[in-house]
Design an enzyme around this catalytic site. Structure first.
Site, PDB file in Angstrom:
ATOM      1  N   PRO A  50      28.616  16.833  44.357  1.00  0.00           N
ATOM      2  CA  PRO A  50      27.795  16.752  45.751  1.00  0.00           C
ATOM      3  C   PRO A  50      27.635  17.948  46.232  1.00  0.00           C
ATOM      4  O   PRO A  50      28.059  19.293  45.647  1.00  0.00           O
ATOM      5  CB  PRO A  50      29.382  16.410  46.540  1.00  0.00           C
ATOM      6  CG  PRO A  50      30.111  15.827  45.657  1.00  0.00           C
ATOM      7  CD  PRO A  50      29.986  16.179  44.308  1.00  0.00           C
ATOM      8  N   ASP A  51      26.491  18.222  46.960  1.00  0.00           N
ATOM      9  CA  ASP A  51      25.631  19.534  47.372  1.00  0.00           C
ATOM     10  C   ASP A  51      24.906  20.321  46.508  1.00  0.00           C
ATOM     11  O   ASP A  51      24.161  21.226  46.584  1.00  0.00           O
ATOM     12  CB  ASP A  51      26.800  20.216  48.111  1.00  0.00           C
ATOM     13  CG  ASP A  51      27.270  19.533  49.454  1.00  0.00           C
ATOM     14  OD1 ASP A  51      26.706  18.712  49.855  1.00  0.00           O
ATOM     15  OD2 ASP A  51      28.241  20.291  50.088  1.00  0.00           O
ATOM     16  N   SER A  52      25.121  19.832  44.952  1.00  0.00           N
ATOM     17  CA  SER A  52      24.713  20.644  43.990  1.00  0.00           C
ATOM     18  C   SER A  52      22.857  20.709  44.121  1.00  0.00           C
ATOM     19  O   SER A  52      22.469  22.031  43.998  1.00  0.00           O
ATOM     20  CB  SER A  52      24.921  20.248  42.714  1.00  0.00           C
ATOM     21  OG  SER A  52      24.504  18.893  42.618  1.00  0.00           O
ATOM     22  N   LEU A 108      21.740  22.076  47.894  1.00  0.00           N
ATOM     23  CA  LEU A 108      21.937  23.575  47.997  1.00  0.00           C
ATOM     24  C   LEU A 108      21.081  24.401  47.015  1.00  0.00           C
ATOM     25  O   LEU A 108      21.397  25.623  47.108  1.00  0.00           O
ATOM     26  CB  LEU A 108      23.558  23.966  47.783  1.00  0.00           C
ATOM     27  CG  LEU A 108      24.327  23.777  48.957  1.00  0.00           C
ATOM     28  CD1 LEU A 108      25.939  24.017  48.406  1.00  0.00           C
ATOM     29  CD2 LEU A 108      24.200  24.627  50.155  1.00  0.00           C
ATOM     30  N   ASP A 147      23.561  14.217  43.795  1.00  0.00           N
ATOM     31  CA  ASP A 147      23.356  14.699  45.113  1.00  0.00           C
ATOM     32  C   ASP A 147      22.179  14.324  45.860  1.00  0.00           C
ATOM     33  O   ASP A 147      21.056  14.773  45.150  1.00  0.00           O
ATOM     34  CB  ASP A 147      23.552  16.291  45.191  1.00  0.00           C
ATOM     35  CG  ASP A 147      23.491  16.586  46.409  1.00  0.00           C
ATOM     36  OD1 ASP A 147      23.932  15.938  47.449  1.00  0.00           O
ATOM     37  OD2 ASP A 147      23.007  17.934  46.546  1.00  0.00           O
TER      38      ASP A 147
END
Length: 341
Positions: free
Chosen positions: A174-176, A179, A210
């Site tokens: 998640p968020d990889s 971001l 993600d």
């Protein structure tokens, strides 16, 4: 010299021991062929019977969850205990992190979760969260170095492959991707994700990478970030709203828009804490939130289903009065479940 009639020729007898050996060899060969054919039939059946997550999907309620641990603890007032007990009974994704499940322990953890899934006649849902420079130094900073990450995800993949009889749902880092531009490491992250996908994909394993959420990146920008990873052909789709609070309807719209940009990719949506919708732009422990619709409540041709991915009751980080990220926060659990108990 005239040849003897056939009936009077001397016949050579094969020694009994040789016959026994030949019979044993033949039997072993037959058994081996049956085993190979059996394995091929089993693999083919598992492949043909594999179905992606959908409405009415039920995932395991892990006894290793922090909610379950809190429910078993003696401390805490009655309201906190009731909240923990209720959340412990809810099917929720289990997060694998190298801090809690290092490389020499993660295989056993996945095997135990798979056994729970069999016992509960459920799918196994895990979030893999150990990417190098995981949160770019924010509340969930950490992760592994590249070589350790490769070894860690290989162990996870081996354990998942050993559980070919159950459905596996993997929320990968998640968020990889969302971001990646902020962290300044899109190409590095793409390589780590590619290694992870290669390590964990297998029979009845549905990987979602993600995809951010509807209030983070515009559709075209998020689609470019996802496309640049190069892993899209090898995964089922994208995971949206992970650990966030956006309205389900907004995430459905976002999923469809991304699918149009990305050639028909699928999605899952995290509804674990979006029952009261977002709190403006606040993403870190906003007050007044509620748990959302349970896993498997809805889906369509693009959204396979909704899942509880972020475990309700675990902090987003040291903000708005919360403890460190991932730590059980009794007062938050009480607030999130105030309409359920």
């Amino acid at each position: 010299m005239p040849r003897l009639p056939r009936s009077t020729r001397t016949r050579r007898r094969v020694p009994r021991a040789v016959l026994v050996v030949l019979a044993v060899v033949a039997a072993v060969a037959v058994i081996a062929v049956i085993a190979v054919v059996g394995n091929l039939v089993t693999t083919l059946f598992q492949t043909l019977s594999a179905r992606p997550p959908a409405v009415d999907t039920r995932i395991v309620a892990p006894d290793e969850s922090k909610a379950a641990q809190a429910a078993d603890a003696a401390a805490g007032d009655a309201e906190e205990q009731a909240a923990a007990q209720w959340l412990a009974s809810q099917p929720t994704t289990y997060w694998l992190t190298p801090e809690i499940d290092p490389v020499d322990e993660v295989w056993d953890r996945v095997a135990h979760l798979a056994a729970e899934a069999r016992d509960q006649d459920a799918a196994l849902s895990i979030a893999i969260y150990g990417l190098p420079d995981r949160d770019c130094g924010n509340h969930s900073a950490g992760g592994l170095d590249p070589d350790s990450y490769r070894a860690w995800t290989q162990r996870i993949g081996d354990a998942l492959g050993n559980a070919s009889d159950i459905q596996k749902i993997v929320i990968l880092e998640p968020d990889s991707i969302a971001l990646s531009s902020t962290c300044g490491s899109p190409s590095d992250r793409a390589g780590y994700l590619k290694d992870a996908v290669d390590n964990i994909r297998g029979t009845d394993t549905w990987i979602y990478i993600d995809g951010g959420h509807s209030s983070w990146h515009p559709v075209a920008e998020m689609a470019d970030l996802i496309r640049a990873t190069g892993v899209l052909p090898d995964v089922r789709g994208i995971a949206l709203n992970v650990s966030n609070y956006q309205d389900t309807a907004a995430e459905f719209d976002y999923a469809h828009a991304l699918s149009d940009e990305l050639g028909g990719t699928h999605a899952v949506i995290d509804t674990s804490r979006n029952g009261a919708g977002p709190a403006g732009s606040e993403w870190c422990n906003p007050a007044g939130r509620l748990v959302g619709s349970p896993t498997g409540s809805f889906g369509d041709g693009v959204v396979d289903t909704n899942l509880w991915i972020k475990p309700p009751g675990e902090s987003d980080g040291e903000c708005n009065g919360g403890p460190t990220a991932g730590t059980w926060w009794p007062s938050a659990a009480v607030e999130l479940t105030r309409e359920q108990r």
